[in-house]
Write a protein that holds these residues in place. Sequence first.
Motif, PDB file in Angstrom:
ATOM      1  N   ARG A 164      65.476  77.747   2.640  1.00 32.66           N
ATOM      2  CA  ARG A 164      64.094  77.712   4.398  1.00 32.66           C
ATOM      3  C   ARG A 164      63.546  76.499   3.923  1.00 32.66           C
ATOM      4  NH1 ARG A 164      60.892  82.592   3.882  1.00 32.66           N
ATOM      5  NH2 ARG A 164      59.496  83.016   5.345  1.00 32.66           N
ATOM      6  N   ALA A 165      62.889  76.717   5.106  1.00 39.31           N
ATOM      7  CA  ALA A 165      63.008  75.244   6.012  1.00 39.31           C
ATOM      8  C   ALA A 165      61.721  75.021   5.204  1.00 39.31           C
ATOM      9  CB  ALA A 165      62.575  75.311   7.342  1.00 39.31           C
ATOM     10  N   ALA A 166      61.241  73.425   5.109  1.00 37.26           N
ATOM     11  CA  ALA A 166      60.183  72.744   3.854  1.00 37.26           C
ATOM     12  C   ALA A 166      59.398  71.975   4.844  1.00 37.26           C
ATOM     13  CB  ALA A 166      60.849  72.500   2.439  1.00 37.26           C
ATOM     14  N   PRO A 167      57.979  71.278   4.882  1.00 35.68           N
ATOM     15  CA  PRO A 167      57.488  71.347   5.414  1.00 35.68           C
ATOM     16  C   PRO A 167      57.339  69.559   5.033  1.00 35.68           C
ATOM     17  CG  PRO A 167      55.874  72.177   4.086  1.00 35.68           C
ATOM     18  CD  PRO A 167      57.130  72.709   3.952  1.00 35.68           C
ATOM     19  N   ALA A 168      57.582  68.715   5.828  1.00 32.64           N
ATOM     20  CA  ALA A 168      57.379  67.132   4.686  1.00 32.64           C
ATOM     21  C   ALA A 168      57.150  65.898   6.264  1.00 32.64           C
ATOM     22  CB  ALA A 168      58.863  66.467   4.708  1.00 32.64           C
ATOM     23  N   TRP A 169      56.207  65.483   4.956  1.00 36.41           N
ATOM     24  CA  TRP A 169      55.744  63.661   6.114  1.00 36.41           C
ATOM     25  C   TRP A 169      56.798  63.190   6.271  1.00 36.41           C
ATOM     26  CZ3 TRP A 169      54.720  60.172   3.541  1.00 36.41           C
ATOM     27  CH2 TRP A 169      54.156  59.503   2.258  1.00 36.41           C
ATOM     28  N   VAL A 171      61.987  60.084   4.653  1.00 35.45           N
ATOM     29  CA  VAL A 171      61.092  60.656   4.060  1.00 35.45           C
ATOM     30  C   VAL A 171      61.043  60.607   2.035  1.00 35.45           C
ATOM     31  CG1 VAL A 171      61.305  62.954   5.990  1.00 35.45           C
ATOM     32  CG2 VAL A 171      62.660  62.413   3.352  1.00 35.45           C
ATOM     33  N   LEU A 172      59.840  60.684   1.477  1.00 36.62           N
ATOM     34  CA  LEU A 172      59.660  60.552   0.432  1.00 36.62           C
ATOM     35  C   LEU A 172      60.106  61.837   0.104  1.00 36.62           C
ATOM     36  CD1 LEU A 172      58.944  58.740  -2.145  1.00 36.62           C
ATOM     37  CD2 LEU A 172      56.944  59.978  -2.241  1.00 36.62           C
ATOM     38  N   ALA A 173      60.655  62.265  -1.015  1.00 37.08           N
ATOM     39  CA  ALA A 173      61.426  63.873  -1.903  1.00 37.08           C
ATOM     40  C   ALA A 173      61.470  64.018  -3.581  1.00 37.08           C
ATOM     41  CB  ALA A 173      63.135  63.463  -1.446  1.00 37.08           C
ATOM     42  N   ASP A 174      60.586  64.406  -4.122  1.00 36.99           N
ATOM     43  CA  ASP A 174      59.916  64.393  -5.402  1.00 36.99           C
ATOM     44  C   ASP A 174      61.919  64.631  -5.936  1.00 36.99           C
ATOM     45  OD1 ASP A 174      58.649  64.699  -7.760  1.00 36.99           O
ATOM     46  OD2 ASP A 174      58.376  66.316  -7.714  1.00 36.99           O
ATOM     47  N   ARG A 175      61.584  64.005  -7.550  1.00 32.30           N
ATOM     48  CA  ARG A 175      62.491  64.268  -7.878  1.00 32.30           C
ATOM     49  C   ARG A 175      62.333  64.995  -8.903  1.00 32.30           C
ATOM     50  NH1 ARG A 175      64.637  59.002 -10.332  1.00 32.30           N
ATOM     51  NH2 ARG A 175      64.299  58.296  -8.005  1.00 32.30           N
ATOM     52  N   SER A 176      61.581  64.882 -10.404  1.00 30.38           N
ATOM     53  CA  SER A 176      61.387  64.917 -11.062  1.00 30.38           C
ATOM     54  C   SER A 176      59.588  66.035 -11.334  1.00 30.38           C
ATOM     55  CB  SER A 176      61.057  63.491 -12.021  1.00 30.38           C
ATOM     56  OG  SER A 176      59.652  63.300 -11.898  1.00 30.38           O
ATOM     57  N   GLY A 177      60.130  66.908 -10.353  1.00 35.99           N
ATOM     58  CA  GLY A 177      58.612  68.067 -10.498  1.00 35.99           C
ATOM     59  C   GLY A 177      56.817  66.766 -10.879  1.00 35.99           C
ATOM     60  N   ALA A 207      53.783  64.779  -8.165  1.00 33.58           N
ATOM     61  CA  ALA A 207      52.460  65.414  -7.665  1.00 33.58           C
ATOM     62  C   ALA A 207      53.373  64.474  -6.137  1.00 33.58           C
ATOM     63  CB  ALA A 207      51.260  64.905  -7.528  1.00 33.58           C
ATOM     64  N   GLU A 208      54.117  64.152  -5.596  1.00 34.92           N
ATOM     65  CA  GLU A 208      55.156  64.171  -4.402  1.00 34.92           C
ATOM     66  C   GLU A 208      55.812  65.435  -3.111  1.00 34.92           C
ATOM     67  OE1 GLU A 208      53.944  60.992  -3.194  1.00 34.92           O
ATOM     68  OE2 GLU A 208      53.917  60.652  -5.359  1.00 34.92           O
ATOM     69  N   GLN A 209      56.308  65.207  -2.009  1.00 36.75           N
ATOM     70  CA  GLN A 209      56.226  66.688  -2.145  1.00 36.75           C
ATOM     71  C   GLN A 209      58.062  66.417  -2.654  1.00 36.75           C
ATOM     72  OE1 GLN A 209      56.739  65.925   2.559  1.00 36.75           O
ATOM     73  NE2 GLN A 209      58.100  63.772   2.607  1.00 36.75           N
ATOM     74  N   PRO A 210      57.544  68.042  -2.697  1.00 34.73           N
ATOM     75  CA  PRO A 210      58.325  68.804  -3.373  1.00 34.73           C
ATOM     76  C   PRO A 210      59.925  69.360  -2.590  1.00 34.73           C
ATOM     77  CG  PRO A 210      57.014  70.585  -3.645  1.00 34.73           C
ATOM     78  CD  PRO A 210      56.587  69.554  -2.812  1.00 34.73           C
ATOM     79  N   LEU A 211      60.928  68.356  -1.918  1.00 40.43           N
ATOM     80  CA  LEU A 211      61.581  69.012  -1.517  1.00 40.43           C
ATOM     81  C   LEU A 211      63.460  68.795  -2.298  1.00 40.43           C
ATOM     82  CD1 LEU A 211      61.290  66.272   1.458  1.00 40.43           C
ATOM     83  CD2 LEU A 211      60.401  68.817   1.570  1.00 40.43           C
ATOM     84  N   PRO A 212      64.187  69.811  -2.570  1.00 39.48           N
ATOM     85  CA  PRO A 212      64.716  69.701  -4.090  1.00 39.48           C
ATOM     86  C   PRO A 212      66.121  70.153  -2.843  1.00 39.48           C
ATOM     87  CG  PRO A 212      63.475  71.997  -4.055  1.00 39.48           C
ATOM     88  CD  PRO A 212      62.723  71.006  -3.130  1.00 39.48           C
TER      89      PRO A 212
END
Length: 175
Positions: free
Chosen positions: A28-33, A43-49, A51-56
Motif C-alpha cells: 500500500r502507498a505510504a506518504p514520505a517527505w 528520503v529518510l526511512a526508519d530502520r529500527s522503529g 521516531a523517523e518516518q516508517p518505510l519498512p
Amino acid sequence: MTTEQAGAEIAAVMKKAGLVWLSWDGRRAAPAWFAAVDGAYVVLADRSGSAEQPLPGLAEAGQVEVVVPAKPATNRLAAWTATVRRLDPASEEWTAAAQVLRTERLNAAGLDTQLDRWRTEADLLVLDPTGEFTDSAHAYDEQTRTVSPSGSPAATRGKLPFILHRRPTRRTPLS
C-alpha cells in the motif's frame, strides 16, 4: 519522450510537492517527505522503529513508484518510477544529503543529535528517476484509483454514546 525531457518534467512536478506517496513490492502507498539533492530525491526511512518516518522494506526494494499529489490532495499530479539506492553513512554524499534533509525536516526533536541518530537508526535513500511515467496530469483514463481504508482497531461501530445537554434536533420557530 527522451530521458532529459522526462527528468525536466519530473523536476517541475516535484517542485510543487511537499510530500510524495511511495509504493513498492505490491504494498500500500505510504506518504514520505523528501528533499531534492543534485537532481535526485532523498528520503529518510526508519530502520529500527524509532521516531523517523516508517518505510519498512524500502531500502531493499529495487524500484518504487512515486506518486506526486496535486495541492488539493484529492488528485494525482503525476506518478513515475525510480530506482532505490542506499547511501553509505560514512560517505560525503550521505553528509551532503543529510544536511539538505535536515533543513527540510519540520518539527524535528533533538537537532544536536539528529545526524548521529540518522546514521545509526535510519537509512538515507536516493530515488533516482528512471524516466518512466506511470501516470501524468494530462493522461486521463477510466481507471479508478480509489482504495478502501486499511483496517484499524481504532474504528468504532455500533450505537453512538449518550451525550448530555445535546441540542434538540428540532428547533421551535421564533415567531
